[in-house]
Design a protein around this motif. Structure first.
Motif, PDB file in Angstrom:
ATOM      1  N   TYR A 180       0.834  -1.213   0.000  1.00  0.00           N
ATOM      2  CA  TYR A 180       0.000   0.000   0.000  1.00  0.00           C
ATOM      3  C   TYR A 180       0.867   1.262   0.000  1.00  0.00           C
ATOM      4  CZ  TYR A 180      -3.864  -3.105   1.446  1.00  0.00           C
ATOM      5  OH  TYR A 180      -4.804  -4.101   1.512  1.00  0.00           O
ATOM      6  N   SER A 181       1.949   1.231   0.774  1.00  0.00           N
ATOM      7  CA  SER A 181       2.777   2.438   0.889  1.00  0.00           C
ATOM      8  C   SER A 181       3.455   2.774  -0.438  1.00  0.00           C
ATOM      9  CB  SER A 181       3.824   2.287   1.999  1.00  0.00           C
ATOM     10  OG  SER A 181       4.734   1.245   1.702  1.00  0.00           O
ATOM     11  N   LEU A 182       3.884   1.752  -1.173  1.00  0.00           N
ATOM     12  CA  LEU A 182       4.488   2.002  -2.485  1.00  0.00           C
ATOM     13  C   LEU A 182       3.453   2.546  -3.470  1.00  0.00           C
ATOM     14  CD1 LEU A 182       6.854  -1.094  -2.840  1.00  0.00           C
ATOM     15  CD2 LEU A 182       7.536   1.287  -2.506  1.00  0.00           C
ATOM     16  N   LEU A 183       2.223   2.022  -3.390  1.00  0.00           N
ATOM     17  CA  LEU A 183       1.142   2.518  -4.253  1.00  0.00           C
ATOM     18  C   LEU A 183       0.847   3.988  -3.970  1.00  0.00           C
ATOM     19  CD1 LEU A 183      -1.431  -0.446  -4.187  1.00  0.00           C
ATOM     20  CD2 LEU A 183      -0.108   0.344  -6.158  1.00  0.00           C
ATOM     21  N   ILE A 184       0.925   4.368  -2.713  1.00  0.00           N
ATOM     22  CA  ILE A 184       0.617   5.743  -2.312  1.00  0.00           C
ATOM     23  C   ILE A 184       1.831   6.656  -2.486  1.00  0.00           C
ATOM     24  CG2 ILE A 184       0.133   7.191  -0.277  1.00  0.00           C
ATOM     25  CD1 ILE A 184      -1.709   4.870   0.682  1.00  0.00           C
ATOM     26  N   ALA A 185       3.016   6.146  -2.168  1.00  0.00           N
ATOM     27  CA  ALA A 185       4.217   6.994  -2.131  1.00  0.00           C
ATOM     28  C   ALA A 185       4.600   7.543  -3.499  1.00  0.00           C
ATOM     29  CB  ALA A 185       5.393   6.205  -1.543  1.00  0.00           C
ATOM     30  N   PHE A 186       4.487   6.728  -4.549  1.00  0.00           N
ATOM     31  CA  PHE A 186       4.993   7.186  -5.851  1.00  0.00           C
ATOM     32  C   PHE A 186       4.176   8.334  -6.432  1.00  0.00           C
ATOM     33  CE2 PHE A 186       6.048   6.808 -10.420  1.00  0.00           C
ATOM     34  CZ  PHE A 186       7.403   7.095 -10.292  1.00  0.00           C
ATOM     35  N   PRO A 187       2.832   8.220  -6.529  1.00  0.00           N
ATOM     36  CA  PRO A 187       2.085   9.390  -7.019  1.00  0.00           C
ATOM     37  C   PRO A 187       2.214  10.605  -6.110  1.00  0.00           C
ATOM     38  CG  PRO A 187       0.580   7.660  -6.249  1.00  0.00           C
ATOM     39  CD  PRO A 187       1.943   7.064  -6.301  1.00  0.00           C
ATOM     40  N   THR A 188       2.365  10.360  -4.810  1.00  0.00           N
ATOM     41  CA  THR A 188       2.575  11.474  -3.876  1.00  0.00           C
ATOM     42  C   THR A 188       3.890  12.185  -4.183  1.00  0.00           C
ATOM     43  OG1 THR A 188       1.342  10.353  -2.115  1.00  0.00           O
ATOM     44  CG2 THR A 188       2.863  12.088  -1.441  1.00  0.00           C
ATOM     45  N   ALA A 189       4.936  11.399  -4.430  1.00  0.00           N
ATOM     46  CA  ALA A 189       6.250  11.975  -4.736  1.00  0.00           C
ATOM     47  C   ALA A 189       6.223  12.743  -6.054  1.00  0.00           C
ATOM     48  CB  ALA A 189       7.301  10.871  -4.780  1.00  0.00           C
ATOM     49  N   ILE A 190       5.424  12.294  -7.008  1.00  0.00           N
ATOM     50  CA  ILE A 190       5.300  13.005  -8.294  1.00  0.00           C
ATOM     51  C   ILE A 190       4.725  14.404  -8.067  1.00  0.00           C
ATOM     52  CG2 ILE A 190       4.008  13.069 -10.467  1.00  0.00           C
ATOM     53  CD1 ILE A 190       4.293  10.012 -10.575  1.00  0.00           C
ATOM     54  N   ILE A 191       3.676  14.486  -7.250  1.00  0.00           N
ATOM     55  CA  ILE A 191       3.034  15.783  -6.989  1.00  0.00           C
ATOM     56  C   ILE A 191       3.951  16.693  -6.177  1.00  0.00           C
ATOM     57  CG2 ILE A 191       1.084  16.921  -5.825  1.00  0.00           C
ATOM     58  CD1 ILE A 191      -0.548  14.341  -6.512  1.00  0.00           C
ATOM     59  N   GLY A 192       4.574  16.137  -5.139  1.00  0.00           N
ATOM     60  CA  GLY A 192       5.461  16.943  -4.297  1.00  0.00           C
ATOM     61  C   GLY A 192       6.825  17.185  -4.908  1.00  0.00           C
ATOM     62  N   GLY A 193       7.188  16.384  -5.936  1.00  0.00           N
ATOM     63  CA  GLY A 193       8.501  16.491  -6.549  1.00  0.00           C
ATOM     64  C   GLY A 193       8.503  17.260  -7.860  1.00  0.00           C
ATOM     65  N   PRO A 194       8.450  16.553  -9.007  1.00  0.00           N
ATOM     66  CA  PRO A 194       8.529  17.246 -10.307  1.00  0.00           C
ATOM     67  C   PRO A 194       7.459  18.313 -10.521  1.00  0.00           C
ATOM     68  CG  PRO A 194       8.823  14.886 -10.597  1.00  0.00           C
ATOM     69  CD  PRO A 194       8.432  15.096  -9.164  1.00  0.00           C
ATOM     70  N   ILE A 195       6.217  18.030 -10.130  1.00  0.00           N
ATOM     71  CA  ILE A 195       5.138  19.003 -10.367  1.00  0.00           C
ATOM     72  C   ILE A 195       5.357  20.262  -9.527  1.00  0.00           C
ATOM     73  CG2 ILE A 195       2.659  19.420 -10.087  1.00  0.00           C
ATOM     74  CD1 ILE A 195       2.206  16.491 -10.870  1.00  0.00           C
ATOM     75  N   PHE A 196       5.633  20.081  -8.251  1.00  0.00           N
ATOM     76  CA  PHE A 196       5.868  21.242  -7.384  1.00  0.00           C
ATOM     77  C   PHE A 196       7.147  21.983  -7.779  1.00  0.00           C
ATOM     78  CE2 PHE A 196       7.835  22.868  -3.345  1.00  0.00           C
ATOM     79  CZ  PHE A 196       7.006  23.970  -3.211  1.00  0.00           C
ATOM     80  N   SER A 197       8.190  21.237  -8.141  1.00  0.00           N
ATOM     81  CA  SER A 197       9.463  21.887  -8.483  1.00  0.00           C
ATOM     82  C   SER A 197       9.335  22.749  -9.739  1.00  0.00           C
ATOM     83  CB  SER A 197      10.577  20.846  -8.673  1.00  0.00           C
ATOM     84  OG  SER A 197      10.385  20.091  -9.853  1.00  0.00           O
ATOM     85  N   LYS A 198       8.519  22.303 -10.709  1.00  0.00           N
ATOM     86  CA  LYS A 198       8.335  23.085 -11.934  1.00  0.00           C
ATOM     87  C   LYS A 198       7.590  24.388 -11.637  1.00  0.00           C
ATOM     88  CE  LYS A 198       8.814  19.660 -15.525  1.00  0.00           C
ATOM     89  NZ  LYS A 198       8.331  19.148 -16.816  1.00  0.00           N
ATOM     90  N   TRP A 199       6.767  24.365 -10.600  1.00  0.00           N
ATOM     91  CA  TRP A 199       6.027  25.580 -10.227  1.00  0.00           C
ATOM     92  C   TRP A 199       6.899  26.501  -9.377  1.00  0.00           C
ATOM     93  CZ3 TRP A 199       4.379  27.805  -5.602  1.00  0.00           C
ATOM     94  CH2 TRP A 199       3.407  28.806  -5.716  1.00  0.00           C
ATOM     95  N   ILE A 200       7.605  25.939  -8.423  1.00  0.00           N
ATOM     96  CA  ILE A 200       8.327  26.771  -7.448  1.00  0.00           C
ATOM     97  C   ILE A 200       9.630  27.327  -8.003  1.00  0.00           C
ATOM     98  CG2 ILE A 200       9.716  24.951  -6.330  1.00  0.00           C
ATOM     99  CD1 ILE A 200       7.865  27.836  -4.546  1.00  0.00           C
ATOM    100  N   HIS A 201      10.282  26.642  -8.942  1.00  0.00           N
ATOM    101  CA  HIS A 201      11.600  27.112  -9.387  1.00  0.00           C
ATOM    102  C   HIS A 201      11.512  28.420 -10.174  1.00  0.00           C
ATOM    103  CE1 HIS A 201      10.989  25.722 -13.569  1.00  0.00           C
ATOM    104  NE2 HIS A 201      12.105  26.345 -13.849  1.00  0.00           N
ATOM    105  N   LYS A 202      10.304  28.743 -10.663  1.00  0.00           N
ATOM    106  CA  LYS A 202      10.107  30.026 -11.354  1.00  0.00           C
ATOM    107  C   LYS A 202       9.851  31.168 -10.376  1.00  0.00           C
ATOM    108  CE  LYS A 202       8.061  27.656 -15.334  1.00  0.00           C
ATOM    109  NZ  LYS A 202       6.804  27.397 -16.075  1.00  0.00           N
ATOM    110  N   ARG A 203       9.514  30.821  -9.158  1.00  0.00           N
ATOM    111  CA  ARG A 203       9.125  31.820  -8.160  1.00  0.00           C
ATOM    112  C   ARG A 203      10.180  32.039  -7.081  1.00  0.00           C
ATOM    113  NH1 ARG A 203       5.113  29.361 -10.528  1.00  0.00           N
ATOM    114  NH2 ARG A 203       3.154  30.481 -10.931  1.00  0.00           N
TER     115      ARG A 203
END
Length: 443
Positions: A180-203
């Motif tokens: 369960y943790s692997l199922l939850i951790a990977f999509p969570t890491a995508i949102i908190g990682g690449p998606i958030f980084s693409k938004w925050i690095h411009k700001r």
């Protein structure tokens, strides 16, 4: 009486918080003093207090001590052999510069499985900084995905100490928690990682360049192969995952299932993985027996602190149970109809914000929540572990060692660290919690 016990529990938690943050006590001392305070003022007989505390310490550390030691050894071999760097470099080559955030996410996520957050950071940070110098990209675009992958795995995925502690306290099934943790951790890491980084690095543009940490680099010939590096990292995960699958394979003889369940238990899986690491990352890379022994001893010494904290958390849990506080909290939580998963997330989050320690937050919260769920039916204990771990990640700030570690390594100011690291940790906490609630509907 219930209100009195609840008030005493709140004061005990405040003692933990003040001890760690204000009086600068070690978390072990804070938890022990809080346990004794709770025991005395809840009316537990004086001749039962020490027994209850020792029982709690033993029940938690009994199954955890070997896992912590072996997991630390495996991480040390990954770090010192260069295997972690090989995995990271593989993703960078395959994804290319344009998809670097995704490459770094996978690096952090996979390397984070067998190693502690701090070790993973030390393995990957030289790569992050060298990529930053080569590509001239904002370091946040490359670094945030690494941090997200390392952090979410450290927070909710076994065999990391927090998750394993909660599994023991809640008496959850380790194989299901892993799945369960692997199922939850990977999509969570995508949102908190690449998606958030693409938004925050411009700001947020860091004001200063990070200084390259001096590490002993090895030539490509001296590094283990990429295939071997992946094999060692994933071996304990594969062995433990087999324990989930084996019961459903009806065609397997009983003895084979027993063997699979044996080698898939966390201690045996990690022990096998350590010997594999000794051979493939040690002997085959030119390390002799003395060096391997030296590396093992070096990595085990810092374990004392975390073992003491986890053990004291177990003692606190047992005092909660024996003094009747657990039953009182259970009755009150039933009256306000709060889901145990929500309750665990909120308690862990509050303690994390107050103490700055994810380990203290997870251990203490699990101790508070476990007596509550003991009298309930239909609670998914595996998802309860993940919800508690998710709560223990939120709102990292100045009382968290990880906050300062990231600030210094990434060359950020305090304000920049709040805008990036603190926000990322909180995103991970709430997204993982959201996925846990969704998964609770279906399993």
């Amino acid at each position: 009486m219930n209100l009195y016990l609840l008030a005493i529990t709140v004061i005990a938690i405040v003692i933990v918080i003040l001890g760690v943050s204000w009086w600068k006590w070690h978390a072990f001392i804070s938890l022990t003093v809080a346990s004794l305070f709770l025991a005395v003022f809840s009316g537990l007989p004086l001749d039962s207090i020490v027994d209850a505390y020792e029982t709690g310490v033993g029940s938690v550390l009994g199954h955890l001590i070997g896992i912590l030691a072996l997991g630390t050894i495996l991480g040390k071999m990954m770090s010192d052999s260069g295997a972690g760097m090989q995995v990271a470099d593989f993703f960078v080559r395959k994804f290319g510069v344009k998809k670097l955030p995704w490459a770094m996410l996978l690096s952090g996520f996979i390397i984070g499985i067998p190693v502690f957050f701090e070790v993973g950071l030390v393995i990957l940070l030289p790569l992050v900084i060298s990529i930053r110098k080569t590509t001239k990209q904002n370091i946040l675009l490359i670094g945030i995905p690494v941090l997200a992958g390392l952090s979410i795995v450290h927070g909710i995925v076994p065999p990391h100490p927090g998750a394993m502690t909660a599994i023991g306290i809640y008496e959850a099934d380790m194989g299901r928690v892993l799945l369960y943790s692997l199922l939850i951790a990977f999509p969570t890491a995508i949102i908190g990682g690449p998606i958030f980084s693409k938004w925050i690095h411009k700001r947020v543009i860091p004001e200063k360049e990070p200084e390259l940490i001096r590490v002993e680099t090895k030539t490509a010939n001296a590094l283990p192969s990429t295939g071997i590096s992946f094999f060692i990292i994933l071996l304990p995960v594969i062995l433990m995952a087999l324990t989930v699958i084996a019961p459903y394979l009806k065609f397997l003889p009983g003895i084979v299932k027993s063997i699979i369940l044996f080698i898939g238990s966390p201690v045996i899986a990690l022990l096998i993985s350590c010997f594999a690491a000794y051979f493939f990352l040690g002997y085959r890379q030119g390390m002799d027996r003395k060096l391997i022994k030296k590396l093992t001893e070096e990595c085990l010494l810092p374990l004392a602190s975390i073992i003491l904290i986890i053990g004291a958390g177990g003692g606190f849990k047992q005092i909660l149970i024996d003094s009747g506080v657990g039953d009182a909290i259970a009755m009150m939580s039933e009256q306000i109809s709060l889901s145990p998963i929500v309750f665990a997330f909120l308690v862990a989050g509050l303690i994390r914000v107050a103490t700055g320690s994810a380990t203290v937050a997870l251990t203490t919260a699990a101790g508070i929540v476990s007596p509550v769920v003991a009298s309930m039916s239909g609670v998914n204990l595996e998802l309860l572990v993940i919800a508690t771990g998710a709560g223990s990640l939120m709102l990292s700030h100045v009382n968290d060692a990880g906050f300062w570690l990231v600030k210094e390594y990434m060359g950020l100011t305090v304000k920049e660290t709040f805008k990036t690291w603190t926000v990322m940790e909180t995103i991970l906490a709430f997204v993982a919690f959201g996925f846990t609630l969704i998964l609770d509907i279906f399993v």
